[in-house]
Design a protein around this motif. Structure first.
Motif, mmCIF file in Angstrom:
data_model
loop_
_atom_site.group_PDB
_atom_site.id
_atom_site.type_symbol
_atom_site.label_atom_id
_atom_site.label_comp_id
_atom_site.label_asym_id
_atom_site.label_seq_id
_atom_site.Cartn_x
_atom_site.Cartn_y
_atom_site.Cartn_z
ATOM 1 N N UNK A 433 -10.440 4.895 -3.665
ATOM 2 C CA UNK A 433 -11.151 3.852 -4.402
ATOM 3 C C UNK A 433 -11.576 2.701 -3.494
ATOM 4 N N UNK A 434 -11.576 2.961 -2.186
ATOM 5 C CA UNK A 434 -12.003 1.973 -1.197
ATOM 6 C C UNK A 434 -13.307 2.465 -0.573
ATOM 7 N N UNK A 435 -14.435 1.878 -0.979
ATOM 8 C CA UNK A 435 -15.738 2.330 -0.485
ATOM 9 C C UNK A 435 -15.903 2.100 1.015
ATOM 10 N N UNK A 436 -15.211 1.117 1.554
ATOM 11 C CA UNK A 436 -15.388 0.803 2.974
ATOM 12 C C UNK A 436 -14.390 1.537 3.872
ATOM 13 N N UNK A 437 -13.471 2.294 3.278
ATOM 14 C CA UNK A 437 -12.546 3.102 4.070
ATOM 15 C C UNK A 437 -13.302 4.218 4.781
ATOM 16 N N UNK A 438 -12.852 4.548 5.996
ATOM 17 C CA UNK A 438 -13.545 5.573 6.781
ATOM 18 C C UNK A 438 -13.563 6.923 6.062
ATOM 19 N N UNK A 439 -12.446 7.316 5.482
ATOM 20 C CA UNK A 439 -12.405 8.553 4.703
ATOM 21 C C UNK A 439 -11.976 8.207 3.283
ATOM 22 N N UNK A 440 -12.769 7.355 2.653
ATOM 23 C CA UNK A 440 -12.426 6.856 1.335
ATOM 24 C C UNK A 440 -13.357 7.363 0.250
ATOM 25 N N UNK A 441 -13.826 6.440 -0.582
ATOM 26 C CA UNK A 441 -14.596 6.789 -1.769
ATOM 27 C C UNK A 441 -15.862 7.571 -1.446
ATOM 28 N N UNK A 442 -16.597 7.142 -0.434
ATOM 29 C CA UNK A 442 -17.885 7.773 -0.134
ATOM 30 C C UNK A 442 -17.706 9.252 0.180
ATOM 31 N N UNK A 443 -16.750 9.580 1.043
ATOM 32 C CA UNK A 443 -16.521 10.982 1.387
ATOM 33 C C UNK A 443 -16.074 11.793 0.175
ATOM 34 N N UNK A 444 -15.273 11.180 -0.689
ATOM 35 C CA UNK A 444 -14.819 11.917 -1.869
ATOM 36 C C UNK A 444 -15.973 12.156 -2.839
ATOM 37 N N UNK A 445 -16.879 11.191 -2.968
ATOM 38 C CA UNK A 445 -18.058 11.411 -3.819
ATOM 39 C C UNK A 445 -18.878 12.574 -3.281
ATOM 40 N N UNK A 446 -19.086 12.600 -1.963
ATOM 41 C CA UNK A 446 -19.857 13.709 -1.387
ATOM 42 C C UNK A 446 -19.145 15.043 -1.601
ATOM 43 N N UNK A 447 -17.808 15.039 -1.558
ATOM 44 C CA UNK A 447 -17.082 16.286 -1.817
ATOM 45 C C UNK A 447 -17.323 16.760 -3.250
ATOM 46 N N UNK A 448 -17.305 15.807 -4.172
ATOM 47 C CA UNK A 448 -17.539 16.162 -5.571
ATOM 48 C C UNK A 448 -18.967 16.698 -5.765
ATOM 49 N N UNK A 449 -19.926 16.045 -5.125
ATOM 50 C CA UNK A 449 -21.318 16.499 -5.228
ATOM 51 C C UNK A 449 -21.471 17.892 -4.631
ATOM 52 N N UNK A 450 -20.818 18.134 -3.499
ATOM 53 C CA UNK A 450 -20.918 19.432 -2.827
ATOM 54 C C UNK A 450 -20.431 20.572 -3.715
ATOM 55 N N UNK A 451 -19.427 20.286 -4.556
ATOM 56 C CA UNK A 451 -18.887 21.322 -5.437
ATOM 57 C C UNK A 451 -19.885 21.761 -6.506
ATOM 58 N N UNK A 452 -20.916 20.971 -6.738
ATOM 59 C CA UNK A 452 -21.927 21.323 -7.738
ATOM 60 C C UNK A 452 -22.948 22.329 -7.209
#
Length: 486
Positions: A433-452
């Motif tokens: 839930x930290x958008x500015x973390x190096x392996x945080x929110x942004x990477x997890x969103x992309x992982x979720x998108x990739x699963x689609x």
């Protein structure tokens, strides 16, 4: 009479028959086997077991053993076990090739132009010719900015990302549309009645900008090829893209919830729930209850629409409790400072529904290690295939929560040790839930998108073979039927 059949436990005496060989029976075979050396029998049994084990591994084992082991461990071990974590299925992503994403080069009107208009509407000066001076303003729906900025960086600066940016659209699996839809919605500041510019039309129109974006997209070759199914659009504010949502509903929509969408517009099957960007200071201390003297804390707007009307009832009940702090407050620097202090010194943080089922305070609480108390029956949560929210939050149904004394009695019954267990789990998932973390929110969103992606390819190929009338409706768009049918 039928002959009496002896059991295997009875003694069997061979019967001699004149001129005939005795018949071979199961009993005589078994008796013969028992006379074989024990070692041979043992080796035979071991050989059979090894053969069966090899066959089982070949044909029945899941291909992703990490996922299987993680899911099994979570369901088998208790809450406080070292092997049981609120994070599930997070490993194994690196085994798969990165998904290729093409970043549309949108006209500036839809990106930096929105930021300029937002600044001008608030009296700031901007340099029309230098986009590096344009600063995206902080607010709770900043996912659109973080995702755009992430793709704009070189891949060498994006460690751990499950997607790579490609410059050739022919190579792309997905197409990202970087329209700042949530910022566009709030460009024109809300003014008290009578203080506006008069009957004249506003200088900026969110509705016209939405319409212009869709007209531009519908002219693009790659939009036409897939009818928009492999395009990704951020609409995290519940009202973002409201004017054109029917024309972009085939896309992968990144949303905060489905509160303002019909079931044929948004679905857990095709869309991704993304967290609000937290607006209070993240808690950097360790777990502990000694310095958290307040039982329950909430600070936010008391009066909301629709499902958020529960807030006023909760205010009336909870403001009478000695160890509860519940305050009305709007977004401001001073309010954020007070909210940070309150969340950092409280054991539990209340999360009632807002105008829609979700609200930003849930994510403020998570990064504060303040155990969220969720009173919102229809809420959808981000990354729920990865995070078990039961281990980081307390869920209370709306009806009993509005009964005097019910909510606080539950919270007072939770022991300090259990609060520590919640905090440890919160600390583990905090980075999601930290958008500015190096392996945080942004990477997890992309992982979720990739699963689609497999579903997207299925729908695109399916539509190529169907007649036009059959493609008008698809269960994948419907929240009520898609989950049952896929």
């Amino acid at each position: 009479m039928m002959p009496y059949a002896k059991t295997m436990n009875e003694e069997t005496t061979p019967t001699k028959t004149k001129g005939k060989k005795p018949k071979t029976t199961f009993q005589t075979l078994f008796s013969t086997m028992t006379r074989k050396p024990i070692l041979k029998r043992t080796l035979a049994i071991i050989f059979i077991i090894l053969v069966l084990y090899a066959l089982f591994n070949t044909f029945f084992q899941p291909t992703d053993s990490t996922t299987f082991d993680s899911a099994t461990a979570t369901s088998t071990f208790p809450f406080n076990s070292a092997t049981s974590s609120s994070v599930q299925l997070a490993a194994g992503a690196s085994k798969f090739p990165s998904v290729k994403v093409y970043l549309y080069d949108l006209p500036e009107r839809f990106t930096y132009g929105v930021i300029r208009h937002h600044s001008l509407a608030r009296g700031s000066r901007v340099d029309e010719n230098d986009v590096s001076t344009v600063k995206y303003p902080g607010h709770q729906h900043m996912a659109e900015w973080y995702l755009f900025s992430d793709l704009a960086r070189p891949d060498s600066e994006r460690p751990g990302s499950p997607v790579v940016r490609v410059l050739d659209p022919d190579e792309a699996d997905l197409f990202f549309v970087p329209f700042f839809s949530s910022l566009s919605l709030i460009v024109n500041p809300i003014r008290p009645p009578g203080s506006g510019p008069g009957p004249e039309k506003n200088a900026y129109s969110d509705e016209e900008t939405q319409e212009a974006l869709v007209v531009w997209l519908e002219k693009q070759e790659y939009w036409k090829k897939s009818n928009g199914r492999d395009h990704v659009i951020v609409a995290s504010d519940p009202n973002a893209m409201y004017r054109v949502v029917d024309r972009v509903k085939n896309c992968v929509l990144l949303l905060s919830d489905f509160g303002r969408l019909r079931p044929d517009q948004g679905s857990l099957v095709k869309d991704v729930i993304v967290p609000y960007s937290h607006r209070i200071k993240s808690y950097e201390g360790d777990v502990g209850v000694d310095k958290r003297n307040t039982l329950l804390f909430f600070m936010g707007n008391r009066y909301r629409k629709e499902g958020g009307k529960i807030r006023d009832t909760l205010f009336q009940i909870l403001e009478k409790e000695d160890d509860v702090i519940i305050k009305h407050g709007a977004q401001s620097r001073e309010s954020r400072r007070a909210a940070s202090l309150g969340m950092h010194t409280s054991k539990f943080c209340l999360h009632p529904a807002g105008d829609t089922p979700s609200a930003c305070r849930l994510f403020d609480a998570i990064v504060s290690l303040c155990v969220p108390v969720i009173v919102s029956d229809s809420i959808e949560l981000p990354f729920e295939d990865t995070i078990d929210y039961r281990k980081i939050a307390v869920f209370v149904e709306t009806a009993p929560a509005t009964k005097p004394g019910y909510l606080v009695s539950i919270l007072r019954g939770i022991t300090p040790d259990r609060v520590l267990e919640y905090q440890k789990e919160l600390k583990e998932v905090k980075r999601y839930f930290e958008y500015e973390e190096q392996d945080g929110t942004v990477n997890e969103i992309w992982r979720q998108v990739s699963k689609k992606l497999p579903l997207i390819k299925l729908m695109i190929n399916r539509e190529k073979r169907l007649f036009a009338k059959e493609t008008e409706c698809s269960c994948v768009c419907t929240n009520q039927t898609a989950i049952r049918s896929l």
